[in-house]
Design a protein around this motif. Structure first.
Motif, PDB file in Angstrom:
ATOM      1  N   ALA A  81     -42.582  25.643 -38.806  1.00 51.69           N
ATOM      2  CA  ALA A  81     -44.020  25.445 -38.604  1.00 51.69           C
ATOM      3  C   ALA A  81     -44.270  24.452 -37.479  1.00 51.69           C
ATOM      4  O   ALA A  81     -45.155  24.642 -36.639  1.00 51.69           O
ATOM      5  CB  ALA A  81     -44.666  24.961 -39.898  1.00 51.69           C
ATOM      6  N   GLY A  82     -43.475  23.385 -37.423  1.00 56.21           N
ATOM      7  CA  GLY A  82     -43.620  22.398 -36.360  1.00 56.21           C
ATOM      8  C   GLY A  82     -43.329  22.993 -34.991  1.00 56.21           C
ATOM      9  O   GLY A  82     -44.033  22.711 -34.021  1.00 56.21           O
ATOM     10  N   ASN A  83     -42.291  23.850 -34.914  1.00 56.59           N
ATOM     11  CA  ASN A  83     -41.962  24.497 -33.638  1.00 56.59           C
ATOM     12  C   ASN A  83     -43.074  25.427 -33.181  1.00 56.59           C
ATOM     13  O   ASN A  83     -43.367  25.529 -31.989  1.00 56.59           O
ATOM     14  CB  ASN A  83     -40.652  25.275 -33.765  1.00 56.59           C
ATOM     15  N   LEU A  84     -43.709  26.133 -34.131  1.00 57.83           N
ATOM     16  CA  LEU A  84     -44.819  27.009 -33.776  1.00 57.83           C
ATOM     17  C   LEU A  84     -46.000  26.216 -33.238  1.00 57.83           C
ATOM     18  O   LEU A  84     -46.676  26.630 -32.291  1.00 57.83           O
ATOM     19  CB  LEU A  84     -45.259  27.830 -34.996  1.00 57.83           C
ATOM     20  N   LEU A  85     -46.259  25.055 -33.845  1.00 59.26           N
ATOM     21  CA  LEU A  85     -47.379  24.226 -33.392  1.00 59.26           C
ATOM     22  C   LEU A  85     -47.104  23.627 -32.018  1.00 59.26           C
ATOM     23  O   LEU A  85     -48.029  23.371 -31.247  1.00 59.26           O
ATOM     24  CB  LEU A  85     -47.640  23.100 -34.401  1.00 59.26           C
ATOM     25  N   LYS A  86     -45.833  23.403 -31.702  1.00 56.18           N
ATOM     26  CA  LYS A  86     -45.486  22.860 -30.391  1.00 56.18           C
ATOM     27  C   LYS A  86     -45.738  23.865 -29.287  1.00 56.18           C
ATOM     28  O   LYS A  86     -45.814  23.504 -28.113  1.00 56.18           O
ATOM     29  CB  LYS A  86     -44.004  22.453 -30.361  1.00 56.18           C
ATOM     30  N   GLY A  87     -45.872  25.141 -29.682  1.00 56.92           N
ATOM     31  CA  GLY A  87     -46.155  26.173 -28.682  1.00 56.92           C
ATOM     32  C   GLY A  87     -45.010  26.392 -27.738  1.00 56.92           C
ATOM     33  O   GLY A  87     -45.180  26.389 -26.526  1.00 56.92           O
ATOM     34  N   GLU A  88     -43.810  26.578 -28.283  1.00 55.23           N
ATOM     35  CA  GLU A  88     -42.647  26.808 -27.428  1.00 55.23           C
ATOM     36  C   GLU A  88     -42.812  28.113 -26.657  1.00 55.23           C
ATOM     37  O   GLU A  88     -43.402  29.076 -27.134  1.00 55.23           O
ATOM     38  CB  GLU A  88     -41.373  26.885 -28.295  1.00 55.23           C
ATOM     39  N   ASP A  89     -42.279  28.126 -25.455  1.00 54.30           N
ATOM     40  CA  ASP A  89     -42.350  29.307 -24.605  1.00 54.30           C
ATOM     41  C   ASP A  89     -41.561  30.443 -25.230  1.00 54.30           C
ATOM     42  O   ASP A  89     -40.370  30.311 -25.504  1.00 54.30           O
ATOM     43  CB  ASP A  89     -41.763  28.983 -23.221  1.00 54.30           C
ATOM     44  N   GLU A  90     -42.226  31.579 -25.474  1.00 56.66           N
ATOM     45  CA  GLU A  90     -41.547  32.705 -26.113  1.00 56.66           C
ATOM     46  C   GLU A  90     -40.439  33.262 -25.244  1.00 56.66           C
ATOM     47  O   GLU A  90     -39.487  33.843 -25.738  1.00 56.66           O
ATOM     48  CB  GLU A  90     -42.573  33.792 -26.453  1.00 56.66           C
ATOM     49  N   GLU A  91     -40.564  33.089 -23.918  1.00 55.75           N
ATOM     50  CA  GLU A  91     -39.500  33.569 -23.051  1.00 55.75           C
ATOM     51  C   GLU A  91     -38.206  32.828 -23.363  1.00 55.75           C
ATOM     52  O   GLU A  91     -37.124  33.399 -23.345  1.00 55.75           O
ATOM     53  CB  GLU A  91     -39.877  33.348 -21.583  1.00 55.75           C
ATOM     54  N   GLU A  92     -38.315  31.515 -23.660  1.00 51.54           N
ATOM     55  CA  GLU A  92     -37.133  30.744 -24.000  1.00 51.54           C
ATOM     56  C   GLU A  92     -36.604  31.160 -25.358  1.00 51.54           C
ATOM     57  O   GLU A  92     -35.403  31.163 -25.601  1.00 51.54           O
ATOM     58  CB  GLU A  92     -37.475  29.247 -24.000  1.00 51.54           C
ATOM     59  N   GLU A  93     -37.507  31.532 -26.269  1.00 44.89           N
ATOM     60  CA  GLU A  93     -37.082  31.959 -27.597  1.00 44.89           C
ATOM     61  C   GLU A  93     -36.254  33.233 -27.503  1.00 44.89           C
ATOM     62  O   GLU A  93     -35.299  33.429 -28.238  1.00 44.89           O
ATOM     63  CB  GLU A  93     -38.319  32.202 -28.470  1.00 44.89           C
ATOM     64  N   VAL A  94     -36.655  34.139 -26.593  1.00 40.89           N
ATOM     65  CA  VAL A  94     -35.928  35.385 -26.435  1.00 40.89           C
ATOM     66  C   VAL A  94     -34.525  35.126 -25.897  1.00 40.89           C
ATOM     67  O   VAL A  94     -33.564  35.782 -26.273  1.00 40.89           O
ATOM     68  CB  VAL A  94     -36.698  36.334 -25.495  1.00 40.89           C
ATOM     69  N   ASP A  95     -34.403  34.134 -24.987  1.00 39.69           N
ATOM     70  CA  ASP A  95     -33.109  33.850 -24.354  1.00 39.69           C
ATOM     71  C   ASP A  95     -32.251  33.030 -25.314  1.00 39.69           C
ATOM     72  O   ASP A  95     -31.919  31.884 -25.059  1.00 39.69           O
ATOM     73  CB  ASP A  95     -33.328  33.105 -23.034  1.00 39.69           C
ATOM     74  N   ASN A  96     -31.911  33.636 -26.448  1.00 43.13           N
ATOM     75  CA  ASN A  96     -31.162  32.897 -27.455  1.00 43.13           C
ATOM     76  C   ASN A  96     -29.663  32.970 -27.207  1.00 43.13           C
ATOM     77  O   ASN A  96     -29.189  33.586 -26.256  1.00 43.13           O
ATOM     78  CB  ASN A  96     -31.504  33.414 -28.865  1.00 43.13           C
ATOM     79  N   THR A 140     -32.406  38.480 -32.099  1.00 41.05           N
ATOM     80  CA  THR A 140     -33.694  37.899 -32.508  1.00 41.05           C
ATOM     81  C   THR A 140     -34.031  38.276 -33.940  1.00 41.05           C
ATOM     82  O   THR A 140     -34.669  37.496 -34.659  1.00 41.05           O
ATOM     83  CB  THR A 140     -34.825  38.373 -31.574  1.00 41.05           C
ATOM     84  N   ASP A 141     -33.588  39.469 -34.392  1.00 43.72           N
ATOM     85  CA  ASP A 141     -33.802  39.849 -35.793  1.00 43.72           C
ATOM     86  C   ASP A 141     -33.119  38.862 -36.729  1.00 43.72           C
ATOM     87  O   ASP A 141     -33.671  38.468 -37.769  1.00 43.72           O
ATOM     88  CB  ASP A 141     -33.266  41.257 -36.052  1.00 43.72           C
ATOM     89  N   ILE A 142     -31.906  38.456 -36.375  1.00 43.33           N
ATOM     90  CA  ILE A 142     -31.178  37.500 -37.220  1.00 43.33           C
ATOM     91  C   ILE A 142     -31.905  36.156 -37.237  1.00 43.33           C
ATOM     92  O   ILE A 142     -32.050  35.521 -38.296  1.00 43.33           O
ATOM     93  CB  ILE A 142     -29.732  37.341 -36.700  1.00 43.33           C
ATOM     94  N   LEU A 143     -32.398  35.714 -36.080  1.00 47.48           N
ATOM     95  CA  LEU A 143     -33.111  34.442 -36.022  1.00 47.48           C
ATOM     96  C   LEU A 143     -34.391  34.490 -36.855  1.00 47.48           C
ATOM     97  O   LEU A 143     -34.731  33.528 -37.552  1.00 47.48           O
ATOM     98  CB  LEU A 143     -33.442  34.093 -34.568  1.00 47.48           C
ATOM     99  N   PHE A 144     -35.103  35.615 -36.795  1.00 46.19           N
ATOM    100  CA  PHE A 144     -36.332  35.737 -37.581  1.00 46.19           C
ATOM    101  C   PHE A 144     -36.031  35.777 -39.075  1.00 46.19           C
ATOM    102  O   PHE A 144     -36.834  35.308 -39.882  1.00 46.19           O
ATOM    103  CB  PHE A 144     -37.110  36.987 -37.161  1.00 46.19           C
ATOM    104  N   ALA A 145     -34.896  36.359 -39.448  1.00 49.90           N
ATOM    105  CA  ALA A 145     -34.537  36.412 -40.864  1.00 49.90           C
ATOM    106  C   ALA A 145     -34.332  35.014 -41.425  1.00 49.90           C
ATOM    107  O   ALA A 145     -34.611  34.757 -42.604  1.00 49.90           O
ATOM    108  CB  ALA A 145     -33.271  37.258 -41.057  1.00 49.90           C
TER     109      ALA A 145
END
Length: 342
Positions: A81-96, A140-145
């Protein structure tokens, strides 16, 4: 049990819509041809179901053996929840991590060969970008799980309900993706709503952990008398937060402006990408939607119109689209069109 199912289903569905944002970014970054996007989404959903089934079984086993696991689940959700509020760049989230490993060790060609995972290039068998897309989706599926499974275990510990709510929330995502493709950019407050829901469930998990406490350094290993949140209240909070989030996004002028500008950019990039589609009718559909998006920009309040004009990459894209379409018109491939400045 019915309330537990619906609370879990709605929560997982909301988190699955967030999955769609990342799927959209992945397919855009890898320039997946339009004709193959359905297959990529189907793979992503099937892999997500397999990955989450494994996490559900693991979570159920941990809960049965260790009551303190609720503390860990609650902490994971609060951090998410804290990471979502920080508004992390989704492009960086994809580059896992999984994608970085794949890019380093998997040798792929630069071009797609239909929906094939392997092709022959310069006499050698190489992997196509389609395989890298599959790896990215799977990673990304594993990260979301890791986020979604603790969330639903915070609402019910019935393994059958956890599995069915998760499975049914994933079904229909492929159709939902194409149904709300243009609407995804409009939901600008969705991340805040999801953060509120995950934080609420995280607190609920920690309260439940305190109620079931057996850790010796907390209250001498005895149960702590705390208020436990009922499933009825949980369902009401989840529905209320999602309703407020969606309405605020749809009614917000900023949300409309963001969606219009993002749609224009996406349609322009797809139109200019030669590998996006081989169907001329599809390209003309993209061009028509792009022209419609340009007109919608002109109906926005002046400050948002100015914001669009100041986006140099967007203006350059629109100029390139106009030049490409004029060249096609000169060749007689499409009817001529008069272009107006943004």
């Amino acid at each position: 049990m019915g309330s537990e199912y619906f609370a879990g289903y709605i929560t997982e569905k909301a988190l699955s819509v967030d999955n769609l944002f990342v799927f959209l970014i992945i397919m855009a970054s890898f320039k997946v041809p339009r004709e193959d996007q359905q297959k990529v989404l189907l793979f992503g959903i099937v892999f997500a179901l397999i990955a989450r089934t494994g996490f559900i079984l693991l979570g159920a086993a941990l809960i049965n053996q260790f009551a303190w696991i609720f503390y860990l689940f609650g902490l994971i959700l609060l951090l998410t929840a804290g990471n979502l509020l920080k508004g992390e760049d989704e492009e960086e989230e994809v580059d896992n991590f999984v994608i970085r490993l794949a890019k380093r060790f998997l040798h792929t060609s630069d071009h797609y060969d239909g929906d094939k995972l392997f092709t022959v290039e310069n006499g050698k068998k190489v992997m196509t970008p389609m395989l890298l897309v599959m790896v990215a989706i799977g990673g990304t599926d594993i990260l979301f799980a890791l986020d979604s499974i603790p969330a639903i275990f915070g609402l019910t510990q019935n393994t059958f309900i956890v599995f069915t709510a998760t499975a049914f929330s994933l079904m229909g995502l492929r159709q939902l993706f194409f149904l709300i493709d243009g609407l995804l950019d409009r939901l600008i407050f969705l991340s805040y709503g999801l953060a509120a829901i995950l934080a609420f469930i995280g607190v609920k998990l920690i309260l439940h952990a305190l109620h079931e406490n057996n850790l010796p350094f907390i209250n001498d290993g005895e149960h702590v008398n705390v208020v436990e949140v009922s499933i009825g209240l949980s369902l009401s909070v989840i529905l209320g937060v999602l309703l407020v989030t969606v309405l605020a996004s749809l009614l917000s002028p900023a949300g409309k402006a963001h969606a219009v500008i993002a749609n224009a950019r996406r349609h322009a990039e797809a139109y200019l990408d030669a590998d996006y589609t081989q169907d001329e009718n599809e390209r003309e559909r993209l061009y028509a939607e792009l022209m419609q998006a340009r007109e919608q920009v002109k109906t926005l309040p002046e400050k948002y119109q100015e914001k669009a004009r100041q986006e140099t990459p967007l203006v350059d894209l629109l100029r390139q689209v106009a030049e490409s379409h004029d060249a096609a018109a000169e060749r007689g491939e499409v009817p001529p069109t008069t272009h107006q400045p943004l």
